[in-house]
Design a protein around this motif. Sequence first.
Motif, PDB file in Angstrom:
ATOM      1  N   SER A 173       0.802  -1.230   0.000  1.00 24.63           N
ATOM      2  CA  SER A 173       0.000   0.000   0.000  1.00 24.63           C
ATOM      3  C   SER A 173       0.828   1.270   0.000  1.00 24.63           C
ATOM      4  CB  SER A 173      -0.904   0.012   1.239  1.00 24.63           C
ATOM      5  OG  SER A 173      -0.123   0.094   2.429  1.00 24.63           O
ATOM      6  N   LYS A 174       2.109   1.164   0.319  1.00 29.07           N
ATOM      7  CA  LYS A 174       2.996   2.335   0.447  1.00 29.07           C
ATOM      8  C   LYS A 174       2.545   3.283   1.565  1.00 29.07           C
ATOM      9  CE  LYS A 174       5.493   1.200  -3.186  1.00 29.07           C
ATOM     10  NZ  LYS A 174       4.795  -0.022  -3.601  1.00 29.07           N
ATOM     11  N   ILE A 175       1.795   2.742   2.526  1.00 30.08           N
ATOM     12  CA  ILE A 175       1.400   3.548   3.686  1.00 30.08           C
ATOM     13  C   ILE A 175       2.598   3.640   4.628  1.00 30.08           C
ATOM     14  CG2 ILE A 175      -0.138   3.685   5.683  1.00 30.08           C
ATOM     15  CD1 ILE A 175      -2.239   2.206   4.094  1.00 30.08           C
ATOM     16  N   SER A 176       2.911   4.834   5.107  1.00 26.82           N
ATOM     17  CA  SER A 176       4.067   5.015   5.975  1.00 26.82           C
ATOM     18  C   SER A 176       3.825   4.382   7.344  1.00 26.82           C
ATOM     19  CB  SER A 176       4.385   6.501   6.147  1.00 26.82           C
ATOM     20  OG  SER A 176       3.357   7.148   6.875  1.00 26.82           O
ATOM     21  N   PHE A 177       4.911   4.183   8.065  1.00 32.37           N
ATOM     22  CA  PHE A 177       4.816   3.589   9.396  1.00 32.37           C
ATOM     23  C   PHE A 177       3.934   4.438  10.308  1.00 32.37           C
ATOM     24  CE2 PHE A 177       6.126   2.548  13.680  1.00 32.37           C
ATOM     25  CZ  PHE A 177       6.404   1.185  13.637  1.00 32.37           C
ATOM     26  N   GLY A 178       4.105   5.755  10.260  1.00 29.79           N
ATOM     27  CA  GLY A 178       3.322   6.645  11.114  1.00 29.79           C
ATOM     28  C   GLY A 178       1.846   6.628  10.778  1.00 29.79           C
ATOM     29  N   GLU A 179       1.516   6.675   9.482  1.00 29.75           N
ATOM     30  CA  GLU A 179       0.106   6.635   9.093  1.00 29.75           C
ATOM     31  C   GLU A 179      -0.538   5.311   9.489  1.00 29.75           C
ATOM     32  OE1 GLU A 179      -0.228   9.412   5.107  1.00 29.75           O
ATOM     33  OE2 GLU A 179       0.611   7.402   4.893  1.00 29.75           O
ATOM     34  N   PHE A 180       0.196   4.238   9.321  1.00 29.78           N
ATOM     35  CA  PHE A 180      -0.309   2.927   9.717  1.00 29.78           C
ATOM     36  C   PHE A 180      -0.563   2.884  11.226  1.00 29.78           C
ATOM     37  CE2 PHE A 180      -0.710  -1.507  10.307  1.00 29.78           C
ATOM     38  CZ  PHE A 180      -0.912  -2.103   9.070  1.00 29.78           C
ATOM     39  N   LEU A 181       0.426   3.354  11.989  1.00 37.35           N
ATOM     40  CA  LEU A 181       0.322   3.307  13.446  1.00 37.35           C
ATOM     41  C   LEU A 181      -0.858   4.117  13.953  1.00 37.35           C
ATOM     42  CD1 LEU A 181       1.460   2.630  16.270  1.00 37.35           C
ATOM     43  CD2 LEU A 181       2.941   4.635  16.036  1.00 37.35           C
ATOM     44  N   PHE A 182      -0.941   5.379  13.538  1.00 40.52           N
ATOM     45  CA  PHE A 182      -1.991   6.249  14.065  1.00 40.52           C
ATOM     46  C   PHE A 182      -3.364   5.935  13.461  1.00 40.52           C
ATOM     47  CE2 PHE A 182       1.890   8.885  14.637  1.00 40.52           C
ATOM     48  CZ  PHE A 182       1.850   8.923  16.015  1.00 40.52           C
ATOM     49  N   GLY A 183      -3.376   5.205  12.343  1.00 41.29           N
ATOM     50  CA  GLY A 183      -4.658   4.805  11.774  1.00 41.29           C
ATOM     51  C   GLY A 183      -5.313   3.668  12.537  1.00 41.29           C
ATOM     52  N   ILE A 362      12.135   5.155  15.160  1.00 42.54           N
ATOM     53  CA  ILE A 362      12.015   6.580  14.820  1.00 42.54           C
ATOM     54  C   ILE A 362      12.188   6.794  13.320  1.00 42.54           C
ATOM     55  CG2 ILE A 362      13.108   8.836  15.120  1.00 42.54           C
ATOM     56  CD1 ILE A 362      13.754   8.025  17.989  1.00 42.54           C
ATOM     57  N   ALA A 363      13.146   6.083  12.723  1.00 48.38           N
ATOM     58  CA  ALA A 363      13.362   6.201  11.275  1.00 48.38           C
ATOM     59  C   ALA A 363      12.124   5.754  10.504  1.00 48.38           C
ATOM     60  CB  ALA A 363      14.575   5.374  10.861  1.00 48.38           C
ATOM     61  N   MET A 364      11.462   4.714  10.967  1.00 47.64           N
ATOM     62  CA  MET A 364      10.228   4.281  10.310  1.00 47.64           C
ATOM     63  C   MET A 364       9.128   5.323  10.452  1.00 47.64           C
ATOM     64  SD  MET A 364       9.977   0.234  11.252  1.00 47.64           S
ATOM     65  CE  MET A 364      11.093  -0.957  10.519  1.00 47.64           C
ATOM     66  N   LEU A 365       9.038   5.914  11.648  1.00 41.00           N
ATOM     67  CA  LEU A 365       8.028   6.958  11.846  1.00 41.00           C
ATOM     68  C   LEU A 365       8.278   8.169  10.949  1.00 41.00           C
ATOM     69  CD1 LEU A 365       7.568   6.899  15.730  1.00 41.00           C
ATOM     70  CD2 LEU A 365       5.838   6.338  14.018  1.00 41.00           C
ATOM     71  N   LEU A 366       9.540   8.419  10.626  1.00 41.04           N
ATOM     72  CA  LEU A 366       9.890   9.541   9.754  1.00 41.04           C
ATOM     73  C   LEU A 366       9.640   9.234   8.286  1.00 41.04           C
ATOM     74  CD1 LEU A 366      13.179  10.799  11.463  1.00 41.04           C
ATOM     75  CD2 LEU A 366      10.892  11.804  11.597  1.00 41.04           C
ATOM     76  N   GLY A 367       9.256   8.002   7.992  1.00 41.60           N
ATOM     77  CA  GLY A 367       8.894   7.666   6.618  1.00 41.60           C
ATOM     78  C   GLY A 367       9.992   7.045   5.794  1.00 41.60           C
ATOM     79  N   LEU A 368      11.108   6.650   6.391  1.00 40.04           N
ATOM     80  CA  LEU A 368      12.170   6.006   5.628  1.00 40.04           C
ATOM     81  C   LEU A 368      11.730   4.602   5.204  1.00 40.04           C
ATOM     82  CD1 LEU A 368      15.359   7.033   7.651  1.00 40.04           C
ATOM     83  CD2 LEU A 368      14.351   8.130   5.645  1.00 40.04           C
TER      84      LEU A 368
END
Length: 550
Positions: A173-183, A362-368
């Motif tokens: 889906s190319k959803i970032s780690f942060g979007e996945f987490l907070f979703g 943290i790197a995943m949350l930043l979208g890497l």
Amino acid sequence: MALSPIPKVVLGSLAFSIFWILAIFPAVPFLPIGRTAGSLLGAMLMVIFRVISPDEAYAAIDLPILGLLFGTMVVSVYLERADMFKYIGKLLSWKSKGPKDLLCRICLISALSSALFTNDTSCVVLTEFILKIAKQHNLPPLPFLLALASSANIGSSATPIGNPQNLVIAVSSKISFGEFLFGILPAMLVGVIVNALILIAMYWKLLSGHREVEDPIAEVAAEEEVINSHQFSPATMSHYSSSLNSQVLNGYLLESSSIQNSPQVQNLRNRLVLNDSEIHRFHVGSLFDSARNSNASKEGTNNDLALETNVETTPSKTVVEIDRTMDVPVLVSSDGKDCLCAKRKRLLWKSCVYMITLGMLIAMLLGLNMSWTTISAALALVVLDFKDARPSLEKVSYSLLIFFCGMFITVDGFNKTGIPSALWEFMEPYSRVDRSGGIVILALVILVLSNLASNVPTVLLLGARVAASAAAISKEDQKRAWLILAWVSTVAGNLSLLGSAANLIVCEQARRAPNISYTLTFWNHLKFGLPSTIIITAIGVISNFNFQRK
């Protein structure tokens, strides 16, 4: 997509059926080859039957997912070596205020650890410790084992690294780690709380009817054994067909026990104890008579040196006890300084392991890129360890990686038969994510299919089709469809004992735990799993729908 020619449909369905049977029932009597070999067999049949070409089979393997899975497992191995799971286990029993408090702790800690270290890992390292706590406090293990397995599944839904199906969804889906987490995080937190309340309500009498009798000796023993009893080994956590190995081990233990109790060994042990006592008496006496023996002969000096050499090789614990009894001052040896230095080095190493893991998150949350981030963190831990990495890398579940390779090929071949597309074309008008009725039907389809075909194949079969249907509505609906798929396919694992690998791990770990074994039956799990899954799935779907609409 129209159906392929009949021979291709029949042969492709046959290959997929063989894969499905061996994935769900890895030890069937007519072909007990296991899940990994079953996935390779299904992939090979897809190529042999010309459902897909060899080049298409290689192209079906998703390398980013394999890289993310590999990196996550390596990081988990080093976290286990750094005693992370030992500390998590100690949190369960620290100042516990009763059975209900303990059950809530298990739900919370299991969910959080699964979100960060995968649900399978949490179940592997916590099952036996939970059994020890239950025995120590004279509590029934059933509700606590159910809390561990169900909360591990619920908690793992919150992050892309929580379980394999989320890895597939995050990469596809190319959803970032942060979007996945907070979703999914709000639904996960509510789901864990509701799951704990359901457990307390269902087992209220069982938790209240047992009088808690705490055994302080058992508590100390449990804390000391947590290091040795929770050896994380992903390479074996999905395979429980090693009864032959256990029989060989039991035979070896019986044989070694009989040898140790033989008269010859007892006689030798008594002689060794007598020699040790003579050596210690000489060692203590020499502290007072060293001046008188200064003019001893050369032969006596040589004997003293020999005896002193023997004293140095005796266990230091016994020497210290004798010295303490005689009130003789003992000088601190260099071994004590070396031990203190080693402890400081290990503390520094553990701190670095935790910092690297935190940096990875943290790197995943930043979208890497999640795949390369986990691989980089894994290699950083290997370099930091500064020793041969083979023992740690051997704990990686390479059989799981091979299983995924075969599954990618098998599912891709089944997709090319046209059957999944034909079924989805029939269901799509009723499963649109822009209305509540469509979301309910979609959730039911995912729930049923996840328990019939397992959650990862369900995601591979439905993911692209559900996303394409939602993308025709809006980009936000596409994201919502992916998150619903992640939530429902994960929580669906709580429906039955066979619904997820985490359930089977808890069941088998509990059954094989020495002296504290417990059998978690299919029906005991189903009585709790059915209402819990339906309620928690509904909560997550409703919260996701309302949250995304705001």
